[in-house]
Design an enzyme around this catalytic site. Structure first.
Site, PDB file in Angstrom:
ATOM      1  N   ASN A  76      25.527   4.182  29.263  1.00  0.00           N
ATOM      2  CA  ASN A  76      24.451   5.177  29.558  1.00  0.00           C
ATOM      3  C   ASN A  76      23.439   4.328  30.303  1.00  0.00           C
ATOM      4  O   ASN A  76      22.510   3.622  29.678  1.00  0.00           O
ATOM      5  CB  ASN A  76      24.105   5.621  28.280  1.00  0.00           C
ATOM      6  CG  ASN A  76      22.915   6.672  28.563  1.00  0.00           C
ATOM      7  OD1 ASN A  76      22.599   7.313  29.555  1.00  0.00           O
ATOM      8  ND2 ASN A  76      22.613   7.556  27.606  1.00  0.00           N
ATOM      9  N   ARG A 135       7.412  17.484  27.354  1.00  0.00           N
ATOM     10  CA  ARG A 135       7.535  18.340  28.483  1.00  0.00           C
ATOM     11  C   ARG A 135       7.207  19.751  27.972  1.00  0.00           C
ATOM     12  O   ARG A 135       7.366  20.131  26.840  1.00  0.00           O
ATOM     13  CB  ARG A 135       9.196  18.416  28.697  1.00  0.00           C
ATOM     14  CG  ARG A 135       9.506  17.254  29.455  1.00  0.00           C
ATOM     15  CD  ARG A 135      10.974  17.266  29.845  1.00  0.00           C
ATOM     16  NE  ARG A 135      11.500  15.952  29.868  1.00  0.00           N
ATOM     17  CZ  ARG A 135      13.013  15.788  29.450  1.00  0.00           C
ATOM     18  NH1 ARG A 135      13.753  16.734  29.074  1.00  0.00           N
ATOM     19  NH2 ARG A 135      13.395  14.652  29.342  1.00  0.00           N
ATOM     20  N   ARG A 176      27.842   7.985  31.496  1.00  0.00           N
ATOM     21  CA  ARG A 176      27.094   9.360  31.496  1.00  0.00           C
ATOM     22  C   ARG A 176      26.384   9.420  32.901  1.00  0.00           C
ATOM     23  O   ARG A 176      25.642   8.529  33.366  1.00  0.00           O
ATOM     24  CB  ARG A 176      26.043   9.110  30.312  1.00  0.00           C
ATOM     25  CG  ARG A 176      25.038  10.222  30.424  1.00  0.00           C
ATOM     26  CD  ARG A 176      24.111  10.179  29.339  1.00  0.00           C
ATOM     27  NE  ARG A 176      23.037  11.488  29.441  1.00  0.00           N
ATOM     28  CZ  ARG A 176      21.734  11.545  29.401  1.00  0.00           C
ATOM     29  NH1 ARG A 176      21.146  10.241  29.282  1.00  0.00           N
ATOM     30  NH2 ARG A 176      21.119  12.662  29.368  1.00  0.00           N
ATOM     31  N   HIS A 224      22.122  18.142  28.689  1.00  0.00           N
ATOM     32  CA  HIS A 224      22.657  17.672  27.198  1.00  0.00           C
ATOM     33  C   HIS A 224      24.042  18.334  26.934  1.00  0.00           C
ATOM     34  O   HIS A 224      24.340  18.564  25.937  1.00  0.00           O
ATOM     35  CB  HIS A 224      21.715  18.474  26.197  1.00  0.00           C
ATOM     36  CG  HIS A 224      20.475  17.815  25.960  1.00  0.00           C
ATOM     37  ND1 HIS A 224      19.315  18.415  25.485  1.00  0.00           N
ATOM     38  CD2 HIS A 224      19.964  16.481  26.223  1.00  0.00           C
ATOM     39  CE1 HIS A 224      18.319  17.604  25.272  1.00  0.00           C
ATOM     40  NE2 HIS A 224      18.535  16.536  25.950  1.00  0.00           N
ATOM     41  N   ASN A 249      17.362  15.058  11.178  1.00  0.00           N
ATOM     42  CA  ASN A 249      16.364  14.509  10.150  1.00  0.00           C
ATOM     43  C   ASN A 249      15.158  15.164   9.556  1.00  0.00           C
ATOM     44  O   ASN A 249      14.701  14.930   8.502  1.00  0.00           O
ATOM     45  CB  ASN A 249      15.794  13.142  10.732  1.00  0.00           C
ATOM     46  CG  ASN A 249      16.835  12.226  11.236  1.00  0.00           C
ATOM     47  OD1 ASN A 249      17.512  11.714  10.247  1.00  0.00           O
ATOM     48  ND2 ASN A 249      16.744  11.836  12.476  1.00  0.00           N
ATOM     49  N   GLU A 252      27.065  11.503  21.928  1.00  0.00           N
ATOM     50  CA  GLU A 252      27.477  11.763  23.312  1.00  0.00           C
ATOM     51  C   GLU A 252      28.364  10.460  23.804  1.00  0.00           C
ATOM     52  O   GLU A 252      29.516  10.906  24.313  1.00  0.00           O
ATOM     53  CB  GLU A 252      26.100  11.723  24.001  1.00  0.00           C
ATOM     54  CG  GLU A 252      25.250  13.015  23.935  1.00  0.00           C
ATOM     55  CD  GLU A 252      24.001  12.714  24.202  1.00  0.00           C
ATOM     56  OE1 GLU A 252      23.155  12.111  23.563  1.00  0.00           O
ATOM     57  OE2 GLU A 252      23.402  13.489  25.183  1.00  0.00           O
TER      58      GLU A 252
HETATM   59  P1  ADP Z   1      15.813  11.067  22.349  1.00  0.00           P
HETATM   60  O1  ADP Z   1      15.928  12.500  23.184  1.00  0.00           O
HETATM   61  O2  ADP Z   1      14.820  10.342  22.903  1.00  0.00           O
HETATM   62  O3  ADP Z   1      17.119  10.678  22.111  1.00  0.00           O
HETATM   63  P2  ADP Z   1      15.686  11.565  19.392  1.00  0.00           P
HETATM   64  O4  ADP Z   1      16.681  12.406  19.289  1.00  0.00           O
HETATM   65  O5  ADP Z   1      15.632  10.105  18.794  1.00  0.00           O
HETATM   66  O6  ADP Z   1      15.049  11.412  20.849  1.00  0.00           O
HETATM   67  O7  ADP Z   1      14.382  12.297  18.713  1.00  0.00           O
HETATM   68  C1  ADP Z   1      13.091  12.008  18.720  1.00  0.00           C
HETATM   69  C2  ADP Z   1      12.383  12.812  17.732  1.00  0.00           C
HETATM   70  O8  ADP Z   1      12.885  13.088  16.510  1.00  0.00           O
HETATM   71  C3  ADP Z   1      10.883  12.351  17.589  1.00  0.00           C
HETATM   72  O9  ADP Z   1      10.110  13.582  17.648  1.00  0.00           O
HETATM   73  C4  ADP Z   1      11.053  11.774  16.088  1.00  0.00           C
HETATM   74  O10 ADP Z   1       9.850  12.069  15.443  1.00  0.00           O
HETATM   75  C5  ADP Z   1      12.034  12.772  15.348  1.00  0.00           C
HETATM   76  N1  ADP Z   1      12.552  12.149  14.457  1.00  0.00           N
HETATM   77  C6  ADP Z   1      12.405  12.430  12.792  1.00  0.00           C
HETATM   78  N2  ADP Z   1      13.204  11.586  12.164  1.00  0.00           N
HETATM   79  C7  ADP Z   1      13.806  10.900  12.812  1.00  0.00           C
HETATM   80  C8  ADP Z   1      14.518   9.767  12.564  1.00  0.00           C
HETATM   81  N3  ADP Z   1      14.988   9.280  11.430  1.00  0.00           N
HETATM   82  N4  ADP Z   1      14.931   8.754  13.670  1.00  0.00           N
HETATM   83  C9  ADP Z   1      14.831   8.865  14.888  1.00  0.00           C
HETATM   84  N5  ADP Z   1      13.996  10.281  15.281  1.00  0.00           N
HETATM   85  C10 ADP Z   1      13.556  10.959  14.076  1.00  0.00           C
END
Ligand code: ADP
Length: 354
Positions: free
Chosen positions: A8, A215, A65, A154, A309, A338
Site C-alpha cells: 500500500n 474532512r 492497493r 474504501h 474500538n 484490506e
Molecule cells: P485511518 O483511516 O488513518 O486508517 P484508523 O482506522 O486507525 O484511521 O482510525 C483512527 C481513529 O480511530 C481515530 O479517531 C482514533 O481516535 C480512533 N481510535 C479509537 N480507538 C483506537 C485504537 N485502539 N487504535 C486506533 N485508533 C483508534
C-alpha cells in the site's frame, strides 16, 4: 501455496504485508515512513521498496492497493502496459493518491522483473452502484467530458467486511442486506444488497459524505465559493481547508482523534461534545437513508479505528435507531483487513488455475 506481498504505497509511506495463500497466513508486515521527505533515508518509492524486498524473501506475486480505477477498472487487474496506462489516466482525477500507487508498481517491476503483479482498486467494489445514485445533479456534459460522478472509496474494506458478515451470519451474501460503516480517520458508509454496493457516502473524491477526522463531508457547495470570496483564498487553499482543517478537528478546534475528543467531552468541553454529536448525527442520517435504499436490513457492520474500538460511539449511533423496524438487524463489529482482501483477490486472479 503462494507467497503474496501486499503493498500500500501512500504519498509518504509504504505499508506491506506478506501472506502465504490460500492459507491466509500472515508471515510478516511493516510500515516505512517519510518516503521522499527531506533528510529521509528513503529518497523515493524505489528505495523504500528495495528495503522491503530485502526483508522478505521468495515473493511469488505482488498485490497493490490502487485508490482510483474510475470506470476503467471494475475488478482487480493483472499489471501490464495497458493497465499501467489506465492507472496513469486515472491520476488526472486522483492526483493525491494514484501517482504514489503507480510509483510502487513501477518500482516492483524494476526490482522483481517477471513477478506477477495485481492492482486492486478502492473504487472497484462501488462500480455496481446504479446510475441514478452516481450521477450528480449537474449538467450531464460534465459526466461525459470530465468523468464527474460518484465513485466511492474504501471499497476493498467494505467488500471484505461484507464477506466476513456473511460468514458470521452463516448466510450467502446473495440473501443479505447490509450497511457497513468504515469509521477511521477517513469515514464512509455503504449500502450493500446481495453482496453488491448500491450506494456509498464518499463521492467523486473521498471528501463527500460523513464528517471525518479532518474532512468536512457533505456541505452546501455554494459555501465553497462564498468562503473563497470572503476570505480571499485560492482554490488550492480552500481544498486544503476542506480536507485537512475541517471535520472533527475543525469543529472541536482540539483534535481529529476521536479518543482525545471523548476524553475532553467527558471533562465538559462543549466543542468536543458538539463535534461528536455532529459525527454521530450524520451517520444516523445516512443509515436512515440507506434503510430506505435497501428496503430492509439484516446487519449493520462497524469497522476501522472508531468502529472497532469505540463502543460508546457505536452505542450512540445505534440508540433507538431501529425502534420502528419489525425485524431488528444484527449489529456486528468486524476488524477490517484490506491487505488480506487484496491478497485474496490477487490469488484468485493469478494463483488459481482457470
Ligand atoms: P485511518 O483511516 O488513518 O486508517 P484508523 O482506522 O486507525 O484511521 O482510525 C483512527 C481513529 O480511530 C481515530 O479517531 C482514533 O481516535 C480512533 N481510535 C479509537 N480507538 C483506537 C485504537 N485502539 N487504535 C486506533 N485508533 C483508534
Amino acid at each position: 501455496m503462494m507467497k503474496i506481498l501486499v503493498i500500500n504505497s501512500g504519498s509518504s509511506s509504504i505499508k506491506y504485508k506478506l501472506f502465504d495463500m490460500p492459507a491466509e497466513l500472515l508471515i510478516s508486515k511493516g510500515t516505512l515512513e517519510h518516503i521522499g521527505e527531506k533528510g529521509s533515508k528513503f529518497a523515493d518509492h524505489y528505495s523504500g521498496l528495495k528495503t522491503i524486498l530485502e526483508k522478505v524473501d521468495s515473493v511469488q506475486a505482488i498485490g497493490h492497493r490502487v485508490v482510483h480505477g474510475a470506470e476503467k477498472f471494475k475488478k482487480p487487474a493483472q499489471v501490464n502496459a495497458k493497465v499501467i496506462n489506465g492507472i496513469k489516466e486515472c491520476c488526472a482525477i486522483a492526483p493525491l493518491h494514484n501517482p504514489a500507487n503507480l510509483s510502487g508498481i513501477l518500482a516492483c517491476q524494476k526490482l522483481l522483473p517477471g513477478v506477477k503483479q495485481v492492482a486492486v482498486f478502492d473504487t472497484a467494489f462501488h462500480q455496481s452502484i446504479p446510475e441514478h445514485a452516481y450521477i450528480y445533479g449537474l449538467p450531464y456534459d460534465y459526466y461525459q467530458r470530465l468523468k464527474i460522478r460518484k465513485y466511492g472509496f474504501h471499497g476493498t474494506s467494505h467488500e471484505y467486511i461484507a464477506a466476513e458478515a456473511g460468514r458470521i451470519l452463516k448466510k450467502p451474501l446473495k440473501k443479505l442486506k447490509l450497511i457497513s460503516c468504515h469509521l477511521g480517520n477517513g469515514c464512509s458508509i455503504t449500502a450493500i444488497d446481495k453482496g453488491k454496493s448500491v450506494d456509498t457516502s464518499m463521492g467523486f473524491t473521498p471528501l463527500e459524505g460523513l464528517v471525518m477526522g479532518t474532512r468536512c463531508g457533505d456541505v452546501d457547495p455554494a459555501l465553497v465559493t462564498h468562503i473563497m470570496g470572503k476570505e480571499k483564498i485560492s482554490s488550492h487553499e480552500m481544498e486544503r481547508i476542506l480536507n485537512k482543517e475541517s471535520g472533527l478537528k475543525g469543529i472541536s478546534g482540539i483534535s481529529n482523534d476521536m479518543r482525545s475528543l471523548e476524553i475532553k467531552a467527558n471533562a465538559g468541553n462543549r466543542r468536543a461534545r458538539l463535534a461528536i454529536d455532529i459525527f454521530v448525527y450524520r451517520i444516523r442520517k445516512y443509515i436512515g437513508a440507506y434503510l430506505s435504499v435497501l428496503g430492509g436490513l439484516d446487519a449493520l457492520i462497524f469497522t476501522a479505528g472508531i468502529g472497532e474500538n469505540q463502543a460508546s460511539v457505536r452505542s450512540r449511533i445505534c440508540s433507538g435507531l431501529f425502534r420502528y423496524l419489525r425485524k431488528k438487524p444484527a449489529i456486528i463489529v468486524i476488524p477490517t483487513n484490506e491487505e488480506l482482501m487484496i491478497a485474496r483477490q490477487a490469488y484468485k486472479l493469478i494463483g488459481t488455475p482457470r
